[in-house]
Design a protein around this motif. Structure first.
Motif, short mmCIF file in Angstrom:
data_model
loop_
_atom_site.label_atom_id
_atom_site.label_comp_id
_atom_site.label_asym_id
_atom_site.label_seq_id
_atom_site.Cartn_x
_atom_site.Cartn_y
_atom_site.Cartn_z
N ILE A 197 0.87 -1.18 0.00
CA ILE A 197 0.00 0.00 0.00
C ILE A 197 0.91 1.23 0.00
CG2 ILE A 197 -1.77 1.27 1.28
CD1 ILE A 197 -2.78 -1.42 0.34
N TYR A 198 0.74 2.10 -0.99
CA TYR A 198 1.66 3.23 -1.13
C TYR A 198 0.91 4.55 -1.18
CZ TYR A 198 4.54 -0.74 -2.11
OH TYR A 198 5.15 -1.95 -1.99
N ASP A 199 1.48 5.52 -0.48
CA ASP A 199 0.91 6.86 -0.47
C ASP A 199 1.62 7.68 -1.55
OD1 ASP A 199 -0.53 9.09 0.40
OD2 ASP A 199 1.00 9.67 1.85
N PRO A 253 -5.77 6.72 -2.78
CA PRO A 253 -5.12 6.89 -1.48
C PRO A 253 -5.11 5.58 -0.69
CG PRO A 253 -7.35 7.78 -1.41
CD PRO A 253 -7.09 7.36 -2.83
N PRO A 254 -4.27 5.48 0.33
CA PRO A 254 -4.23 4.24 1.13
C PRO A 254 -5.55 3.96 1.85
CG PRO A 254 -2.28 5.59 1.54
CD PRO A 254 -3.21 6.43 0.72
N SER A 255 -6.28 5.00 2.26
CA SER A 255 -7.59 4.84 2.90
C SER A 255 -7.62 3.72 3.94
CB SER A 255 -8.67 4.55 1.85
OG SER A 255 -8.98 5.71 1.15
N TYR A 256 -6.63 3.68 4.77
CA TYR A 256 -6.55 2.67 5.83
C TYR A 256 -6.79 1.26 5.27
CZ TYR A 256 -6.38 1.14 10.67
OH TYR A 256 -6.01 0.54 11.86
N GLY A 269 -8.37 0.29 2.28
CA GLY A 269 -9.51 -0.05 1.41
C GLY A 269 -10.38 1.17 1.16
N PRO A 270 -10.99 1.27 -0.02
CA PRO A 270 -10.98 0.30 -1.11
C PRO A 270 -9.63 0.20 -1.83
CG PRO A 270 -12.35 2.20 -1.67
CD PRO A 270 -11.91 2.39 -0.27
N ALA A 326 -9.12 10.51 6.52
CA ALA A 326 -9.69 9.21 6.16
C ALA A 326 -8.85 8.54 5.08
CB ALA A 326 -11.12 9.38 5.65
N ALA A 327 -8.33 9.35 4.16
CA ALA A 327 -7.69 8.80 2.97
C ALA A 327 -6.19 8.56 3.15
CB ALA A 327 -7.93 9.72 1.78
N ILE A 376 -4.20 7.57 5.56
CA ILE A 376 -3.70 6.76 6.68
C ILE A 376 -3.44 5.36 6.15
CG2 ILE A 376 -4.56 8.07 8.65
CD1 ILE A 376 -7.06 6.34 8.65
N HIS A 377 -2.36 4.79 6.66
CA HIS A 377 -1.87 3.50 6.13
C HIS A 377 -2.31 2.35 7.05
CE1 HIS A 377 0.97 0.40 4.87
NE2 HIS A 377 1.24 1.14 3.79
N PRO A 378 -2.70 1.22 6.45
CA PRO A 378 -3.21 0.13 7.28
C PRO A 378 -2.19 -0.49 8.23
CG PRO A 378 -2.95 -0.58 5.00
CD PRO A 378 -2.78 0.91 5.02
N HIS A 402 -9.68 -10.36 3.36
CA HIS A 402 -9.27 -9.11 2.71
C HIS A 402 -7.88 -8.81 3.25
CE1 HIS A 402 -9.08 -4.65 2.30
NE2 HIS A 402 -9.77 -4.85 1.21
N GLY A 415 -10.96 -4.24 5.32
CA GLY A 415 -12.13 -4.04 4.47
C GLY A 415 -12.08 -2.66 3.83
N ASN A 416 -13.19 -2.28 3.20
CA ASN A 416 -13.22 -1.04 2.43
C ASN A 416 -13.52 0.16 3.33
OD1 ASN A 416 -12.41 -2.19 0.09
ND2 ASN A 416 -14.46 -2.39 -0.79
N PHE A 417 -12.48 0.62 4.01
CA PHE A 417 -12.62 1.68 5.01
C PHE A 417 -13.33 2.92 4.45
CE2 PHE A 417 -10.95 5.46 7.19
CZ PHE A 417 -11.40 5.19 8.48
#
Lengths: 433, 485
Positions: free
Chosen positions: A62-64, A254-257, A259-260, B90-91, B93-95, B315, B319-321
């Protein structure tokens, strides 16, 4: 409307729900205004430390990346984002052409002939690829490089539990970080339906002996790749991959934590009828004009039900459209420039970290892409806390994933970090006692 | 209202720009890895913008017009939820971020789980599955883990013939045998169910109201039959929009339920996705949920991976945060009262439209429907017409067609779900359009649509001669030109 239905109240429309299962409303708070919602959600999410406030050197798939505003503008067109699966092609040509172009761009990047419009993410793409390898070959074993993300392995196991596929792991060479080819050979059996490795792998290391791997793998070869790396490296289609998968998030999303996301899925032409997911094809309308529609639908659940190639219905189409728009905005040369910039930055960062007394980077000798492993002489958990204290988020600790490596973390950098942030990281690491 | 969709003879991106590749500097990569050329066009940004603007104008969304696609709940997508999901908080932030740096995200997910528990009457929720079908697959893995933990190896999943196609495919993908039972008067046939359940029954999957829009009144008896055989009852949440506040899967004795956040909770459908398919379970299944599970530790929220009985992961991350942010914002905006009203209004709209359409088309089975209904166009066959012809003609009036040819047990059917966000005027104009269409000459219908970007697309040609990428097309053109005349 009540009058037209000859009823006195809307309650009569629910009289078919027996009393024994009735509930009386929901025990949730009453609704609030849009302004209040916006304020509340902003406050709640405001406690997150974003990459803007906390330079973050995490990657692991996952890359920003910086996202040009045009991508967001395209993705936000209401005709795109408020539509659904284009079952009716005549009224959905724009979505269909956008998705056909996405498929085409993926094929160019990967060197494959066919791509679907998306899987949920890289992990589920791997699960689906293993199922497809089994459909093609029939064997009950699937051989996998251990130098992949743990998440992918877990999802692979979930996806293949139904058919009882045996997952056999292949170690990596402790020196290069690349696939151990002797072990790969020893894991292959007549039951091997497919072989999976990543390029670059989880440690950011490129596999260089790809032709040799192809010749060892007797059946379906599945390759996982960071799509951006493919702008400058030999595509899997070129060395005979049957299926290429990857995480498309980094292409304009974006990474969006987490997902998606976007599961990239491409295959050789001979396998198209065994592929999972939605596929868009080119056709003609009644007047002979070029037109697009969903095709090979007899593979899919809404037609074939339990004999479908996959259960997927809702996918990640809008993320695919954003990724295609991103590739279009950057162009082929822009993508190559970005890939080079990221590779070079990661290489320089590793070199600087390697100069520090307490760190070695990268710990593997193979050529790297945009991330690399850092070995620390002090427990990495302490390094991590010290970095956080200094307003930086270090790489991903590999302690749980690869305990045999010792105090190692996976660091990544992209163009969102300036020189200044990278220097800050090196200084902070150097200052840790 | 007549409709005229834009048409642009829009070239493919590949037909627009130059693909001349700039070389890489030497020494950057081992020679064996270097890629010399990349056929991705290089275009000025304004050309790209115009390209996609043209393409978007040849598309149709809820923002364009009425979209009564049955079983898909195409309600209006409020714009503030879009804005919130794209905030950097929201966008960006890294998992893999340290939990202490993403407490807001974890809090939002935790609270969303709580809200979904209340709405569904279940005891625990995972947000991890990415879509409804992924939720079904997850639910079935949970059911399998539950039975196996009790030393039982059950292999059959029972489905009514009205079930969504994904139910069948998910059951097969999870490794189970699918047993389909026929409906009786549009409802589950209790005798057939009794005769089918056994010690081999893993689960019975059902949506209530079913895909005909009819509420299954014998649901408690169904639950008793399934539970009596030791099986579990699975709720396909695609039709949850009909019942919020009126009943719940938990109250109906379901053991497992999936939600479609993109349907009931108004996250947009994005041309096919992304959606989100959280799964709720009753307490006996909680220990099998995918990892990680969010748990409260003092004031902090933590991600718990130490769950020995977990089914693992479905997943990569959580999931789709981005969808969770939208659904969360939607739910607190609506509140408990608002969601109940949404279901009431959805059912009222469906029944109003049903009452108008049953005057001109056949309505099989009982009258009262929930949020959607199915009508049959079989009488039109006398005039040489099919449901697809009506559907295609509806586009000329500015409506997205309903779902057609599903559920399979109704001949020449259209499945219509108006949702709560449409006005009476819209419903009337749709019914008026159907009235008009039914009086039109068969030729007009068979050659429809006339007002969309393109006319009827040859789907048979696309399947017989698959061209799935620019590259395949170029090769085919080359092969065609080399063919002897």
């Amino acid at each position: 409307m009540l009058e037209a239905l000859s009823i006195a109240s809307v309650d009569e429309l629910f009289k078919d729900i027996p009393e024994s299962v009735r509930t009386n409303g929901l025990t949730l708070p009453a609704g609030i205004s849009e302004a209040e919602v916006v304020a509340r959600v902003k406050k709640l999410l405001g406690t997150n430390k974003t990459a803007e406030k906390l330079p973050t050197f995490l990657g692991a798939g996952i890359y920003d990346h910086f996202i040009p505003s045009a991508v967001r503008a395209i993705q936000s067109r209401g005709e795109f984002y408020t539509s659904y699966t284009p079952y009716q092609p005549e009224i959905s040509q724009g979505v269909l052409q956008s998705l056909f172009e996405y498929q085409s761009l993926v094929c160019e990047l990967t060197g494959m002939h066919a791509a679907n419009t998306s899987m949920y993410d890289w992990s589920t793409a791997l699960g689906e690829a293993a199922l497809m390898a089994h459909r093609i070959h029939g064997g009950k074993e699937f051989v996998v490089s251990r130098a992949i993300g743990r998440e992918r392995l877990q999802v692979l196991r979930s996806y293949t539990s139904g058919i009882g596929l045996l997952i056999k792991l292949v170690e990596f060479d402790a020196n290069t970080g690349q696939l151990d080819l002797d072990m790969l050979k020893s894991q292959i059996s007549p039951e091997t339906c497919g072989v999976y490795f990543e390029n670059p792998n989880f440690f950011g290391v490129f596999e260089e002996k790809v032709d040799e791997i192809r010749s060892i793998a007797p059946s379906v070869l599945v390759v996982g790749a960071n799509p951006l790396s493919l702008a400058i490296t030999r595509p899997p289609g070129d060395y005979g991959a049957d299926i290429t998968i990857g995480e498309g998030q980094g292409l304009g999303n974006p990474p969006s934590y987490g997902g998606p996301l976007l599961g990239v899925f491409a295959a050789k032409k001979e396998h198209i009828r065994k592929m999972p997911g939605r596929i868009i094809g080119m056709s003609k309308d009644a007047e002979g004009k070029r037109a697009f529609c969903m095709t090979l639908q007899t593979r899919e659940q809404h037609i074939r039900r339990q004999n479908a190639t996959s259960n997927i219905c809702t996918n990640e189409a809008l993320v695919s459209i954003a990724s295609a728009a991103y590739m279009a905005v950057l162009g082929g040369n822009g993508l190559r420039k970005l890939a080079v910039e990221n590779l070079t930055a990661a290489r320089e960062l590793a070199r600087s970290i390697n100069h520090l007394r307490r760190f070695k980077a990268p710990m593997f000798k193979g050529a790297h892409f945009n991330e690399f492993t850092v070995r620390s002489k002090i427990p990495y958990s302490r390094v991590h806390r010290e970095l956080l204290r200094r307003g930086l988020h270090g790489g991903l600790s590999l302690q749980d994933r690869f305990p045999e490596l010792g105090h190692v973390a996976l660091f990544s950098t992209t163009e969102v970090h300036g020189e200044a942030e990278r220097e800050r990281l090196v200084r902070a690491l150097g200052a840790i006692e | 209202m007549r409709y005229r969709q834009a048409y642009f003879e829009e070239p493919l991106l590949f037909e627009k720009g130059s693909n001349e590749t700039e070389p890489l500097t030497d020494g950057l990569l081992p020679r064996s890895l270097v890629r010399e050329s990349l056929n991705i066009p290089n275009l000025p940004e304004n050309d790209v913008m115009r390209h996609y603007t043209h393409l978007s104008e040849m598309s149709f969304g809820v923002d364009t017009g009425f979209y009564p696609l049955g079983s898909c709940t195409m309600k209006y997508n409020p714009k503030f939820t879009e804005e919130l999901s794209s905030l950097p908080e929201a966008a960006r932030i890294h998992p893999c971020q340290d939990e202490e740096t993403v407490q807001g995200a974890l809090r939002l997910m935790y609270e969303l789980q709580q809200m979904l528990k209340v709405i569904s009457g279940m005891d625990a929720v995972t947000l991890q599955p990415s879509a409804g079908a992924a939720g079904e697959f997850t639910g079935l893995l949970l059911a399998k883990a539950y039975h196996e933990d009790r030393g039982e190896h059950r292999t059959q999943v029972i489905l009514p013939d009205t079930a969504h196609g994904t139910n069948f495919a998910s059951a097969a993908m999870a490794g189970f045998e699918v047993i389909e039972i026929p409906s009786k008067e549009g409802l589950v046939d209790l005798e057939a169910l009794k005769a089918t359940v056994s010690t081999n029954t893993l689960a019975f999957m059902l949506t209530n109201p079913n895909t005909l829009g009819i509420f299954e009144p014998d649901i408690l008896e169904i639950a008793e039959i399934v539970h009596g055989a030791g099986g579990l009852l699975y709720y396909d949440g695609a039709n949850l929009n009909a019942i919020m506040g009126k009943t719940s899967p938990g109250r109906m004795n379901f053991d497992i339920v999936h939600f479609n956040l993109h349907k009931t909770f108004s996250t947009p459908h994005g041309g096919g996705g992304p959606g989100a398919g959280p799964v709720g379970v009753k307490e006996p299944l909680e220990s099998y949920l995918p990892v990680p599970v969010i748990h409260q530790d003092g004031n902090d929220l933590k991600l718990d991976y130490d769950r020995p009985k977990t089914i693992g992961k479905v997943h990569s991350w959580f999931g789709n945060f981005g969808m969770f942010v939208r659904a969360y914002a939607y739910i607190i905006r609506m509140g408990g009262d608002g969601l109940t009203r949404a279901s009431e209004r959805a059912v009222l709209n469906a029944n109003y439209l049903r009452s108008r359409l049953q005057k001109v088309l056949e309505l099989p089975y009982q009258e009262l429907r929930k949020h959607e209904f199915v009508v049959s166009c079989s009488k039109l066959k006398e005039r040489g017409l099919r449901a697809a012809d009506v559907a295609k003609r509806l586009m000329d009036f500015g409506f997205h067609p309903p779902t057609i040819y599903f559920p399979h047990l109704v001949d020449e059917c259209m499945m219509i779900e108006p949702t709560e966000t449409e006005s009476k005027e819209t419903l009337d104009s749709f019914a008026d359009a159907i009235d008009t269409i039914l009086t039109e000459s068969p030729d007009v219908l068979k050659s429809a649509p006339h007002n969309t970007a393109v006319s009827r697309v040859d789907e048979v040609l696309a399947a017989r001669n698959p061209i799935l990428s620019w590259r395949m097309w170029q090769e085919q053109k080359k092969a065609d030109s080399e063919k002897p005349q």
